[in-house]
Scaffold this motif. Sequence first.
Motif, mmCIF file in Angstrom:
data_model
loop_
_atom_site.group_PDB
_atom_site.id
_atom_site.type_symbol
_atom_site.label_atom_id
_atom_site.label_comp_id
_atom_site.label_asym_id
_atom_site.label_seq_id
_atom_site.Cartn_x
_atom_site.Cartn_y
_atom_site.Cartn_z
ATOM 1 N N SER A 11 -5.822 3.363 2.276
ATOM 2 C CA SER A 11 -6.827 3.218 3.331
ATOM 3 C C SER A 11 -6.682 1.936 4.140
ATOM 4 C CB SER A 11 -8.232 3.260 2.712
ATOM 5 O OG SER A 11 -8.443 4.470 2.014
ATOM 6 N N HIS A 12 -6.186 0.867 3.504
ATOM 7 C CA HIS A 12 -6.206 -0.439 4.150
ATOM 8 C C HIS A 12 -4.842 -1.104 4.255
ATOM 9 C CE1 HIS A 12 -10.606 -0.365 4.014
ATOM 10 N NE2 HIS A 12 -10.476 0.101 2.788
ATOM 11 N N GLY A 13 -3.798 -0.463 3.728
ATOM 12 C CA GLY A 13 -2.466 -1.023 3.839
ATOM 13 C C GLY A 13 -2.144 -1.995 2.724
ATOM 14 N N THR A 14 -0.950 -2.571 2.783
ATOM 15 C CA THR A 14 -0.440 -3.384 1.679
ATOM 16 C C THR A 14 -0.576 -4.885 1.925
ATOM 17 O OG1 THR A 14 1.801 -3.352 2.624
ATOM 18 C CG2 THR A 14 1.228 -1.601 1.055
ATOM 19 N N ASP A 15 -1.085 -5.272 3.085
ATOM 20 C CA ASP A 15 -1.298 -6.694 3.339
ATOM 21 C C ASP A 15 -2.299 -7.248 2.326
ATOM 22 O OD1 ASP A 15 -1.204 -9.112 5.276
ATOM 23 O OD2 ASP A 15 -3.342 -8.704 5.031
ATOM 24 N N SER B 200 9.664 0.313 -2.216
ATOM 25 C CA SER B 200 8.520 0.514 -3.102
ATOM 26 C C SER B 200 7.436 -0.522 -2.834
ATOM 27 C CB SER B 200 8.958 0.424 -4.566
ATOM 28 O OG SER B 200 9.414 -0.878 -4.867
ATOM 29 N N ILE B 201 6.228 -0.162 -3.230
ATOM 30 C CA ILE B 201 5.096 -1.082 -3.184
ATOM 31 C C ILE B 201 4.882 -1.587 -4.601
ATOM 32 C CG2 ILE B 201 2.638 -1.340 -2.700
ATOM 33 C CD1 ILE B 201 2.919 1.088 -0.802
ATOM 34 N N ARG B 202 5.033 -2.873 -4.793
ATOM 35 C CA ARG B 202 4.981 -3.422 -6.144
ATOM 36 C C ARG B 202 3.574 -3.842 -6.527
ATOM 37 N NH1 ARG B 202 10.308 -7.351 -5.890
ATOM 38 N NH2 ARG B 202 11.860 -5.684 -6.027
ATOM 39 N N LEU B 203 3.206 -3.515 -7.754
ATOM 40 C CA LEU B 203 1.979 -4.013 -8.377
ATOM 41 C C LEU B 203 2.390 -4.821 -9.601
ATOM 42 C CD1 LEU B 203 -0.387 -0.882 -8.381
ATOM 43 C CD2 LEU B 203 -0.283 -2.743 -6.710
ATOM 44 N N GLY B 204 1.952 -6.062 -9.680
ATOM 45 C CA GLY B 204 2.195 -6.846 -10.884
ATOM 46 C C GLY B 204 1.193 -6.474 -11.964
ATOM 47 N N LEU C 249 5.109 -13.183 -9.868
ATOM 48 C CA LEU C 249 4.815 -11.904 -9.220
ATOM 49 C C LEU C 249 4.522 -12.090 -7.735
ATOM 50 C CD1 LEU C 249 2.644 -10.428 -12.094
ATOM 51 C CD2 LEU C 249 4.881 -9.578 -11.353
ATOM 52 N N ALA C 250 3.831 -13.170 -7.398
ATOM 53 C CA ALA C 250 3.582 -13.459 -5.981
ATOM 54 C C ALA C 250 4.905 -13.637 -5.239
ATOM 55 C CB ALA C 250 2.708 -14.702 -5.843
ATOM 56 N N HIS C 251 5.851 -14.355 -5.866
ATOM 57 C CA HIS C 251 7.161 -14.579 -5.261
ATOM 58 C C HIS C 251 7.922 -13.267 -5.096
ATOM 59 C CE1 HIS C 251 10.881 -16.655 -4.241
ATOM 60 N NE2 HIS C 251 11.504 -15.963 -5.185
ATOM 61 N N LEU C 252 7.714 -12.324 -6.019
ATOM 62 C CA LEU C 252 8.378 -11.025 -5.942
ATOM 63 C C LEU C 252 7.767 -10.110 -4.881
ATOM 64 C CD1 LEU C 252 8.911 -10.218 -9.748
ATOM 65 C CD2 LEU C 252 10.669 -10.801 -8.057
ATOM 66 N N GLY C 253 6.662 -10.543 -4.282
ATOM 67 C CA GLY C 253 6.086 -9.783 -3.181
ATOM 68 C C GLY C 253 5.141 -8.673 -3.576
ATOM 69 N N VAL C 254 4.502 -8.782 -4.754
ATOM 70 C CA VAL C 254 3.565 -7.721 -5.152
ATOM 71 C C VAL C 254 2.398 -7.665 -4.167
ATOM 72 C CG1 VAL C 254 4.178 -7.920 -7.579
ATOM 73 C CG2 VAL C 254 2.228 -9.230 -6.697
ATOM 74 N N ALA C 255 1.877 -6.455 -3.969
ATOM 75 C CA ALA C 255 0.701 -6.293 -3.119
ATOM 76 C C ALA C 255 -0.561 -6.772 -3.826
ATOM 77 C CB ALA C 255 0.542 -4.831 -2.713
#
Length: 369
Positions: A308-312, A17-21, A81-87
Amino acid sequence: MNSPPSPSGAEHTDRSSIRLGALVPLTRPGWVEAGRHLLAGLDLAVREVNDAGGIDGRPLELVVRDTAADPERAAAAVDELAHLGVAAVVGEYHSVVARAAAARADALGVPFLCSSAVLDALTEEPTEWVARVAPAQSHGWRIYADFLLRAGRRRIAVATQPSVYWASGTRVLRDHLAPRGGTVLELDATLTPEALCDALVDHGATALLLLVGHPEPAVPIVRAVRGDRRLAEILIGAPAGQPEFAEWAAALGEDGAGIPFLRYLPERLGPLGERVGKELRGRLGEAPSFVAFEGWDTVAVLAEVLRSHGTDRAAVAESWPRVAVEGTRGPIRFSRTPGVGVWQWTWTPVQVVDRDPAEPDRFRILHAG
């Protein structure tokens, strides 16, 4: 840190999944009803993205953290949330809390799309990491000041509490009204409601603006002013939007009607807004506030950015000036605005509305900008 379960999926269960905080005030002293509406909009949009196949086949996952209107708690949540890898991080209603979250997101290099906080100085310095779908306070509150002038109200009193948000609002009002013949008198909200009424009479105020928290001390101030015959002609206003939510009407009944406030909706919603509004009403069990639409629009923007721009994270932040998304309240694009250090949607529709005294559950549009 205590937090509710993620509405759109259990945390840590789907590594694809792609995470959003999501930062939301869900407990006191946060404005809980605003938080509930904001979360409903965020979660509905996430579910709709996932029902349509997600982002390149990957589901969005909303990882929710309760800020409880606490700036330190919000900053700590951004760290987690940053540590959890949210986009990216989304949400927050309270301006002072959002400012703390924005500072931490900027420091960590995490994109933050602010949904509802309006303080102009959301960051101390310009940043590429933060964008916002809510209007800047100076924009909306100048429109409110124009409404006061059109209504013939030039001797304005503000009942205010210590806060950078209320101080900023008072400054916007004073700077806009003074060249147009208006005056702004500050009254300390720690005055008893009776003493505040006496001060309004002594100064000949024609309007009282509630730059205070809800329900305390806003509700007892309204009751006192409404019950004072000397102030029968005074206009009570609440530019920050306290009367938007049902708990205001429940607490004040008829006394809570006829109090103009700012709402960020167009006069008429288009087909997308109507559809989303119907879904939100079903989820909330009541008419959705503009805050719920802000939540939906936030995720709609980020979903398009991620496609459009990816998850980076850096790619997400670099995309703000290229965003072009149809939101529930109009086309959303971001630009740089003088005095605002974040990427800003300029501008969402702005209305001055009140609850109709003849039918308090119905809103009347009094002015638009």
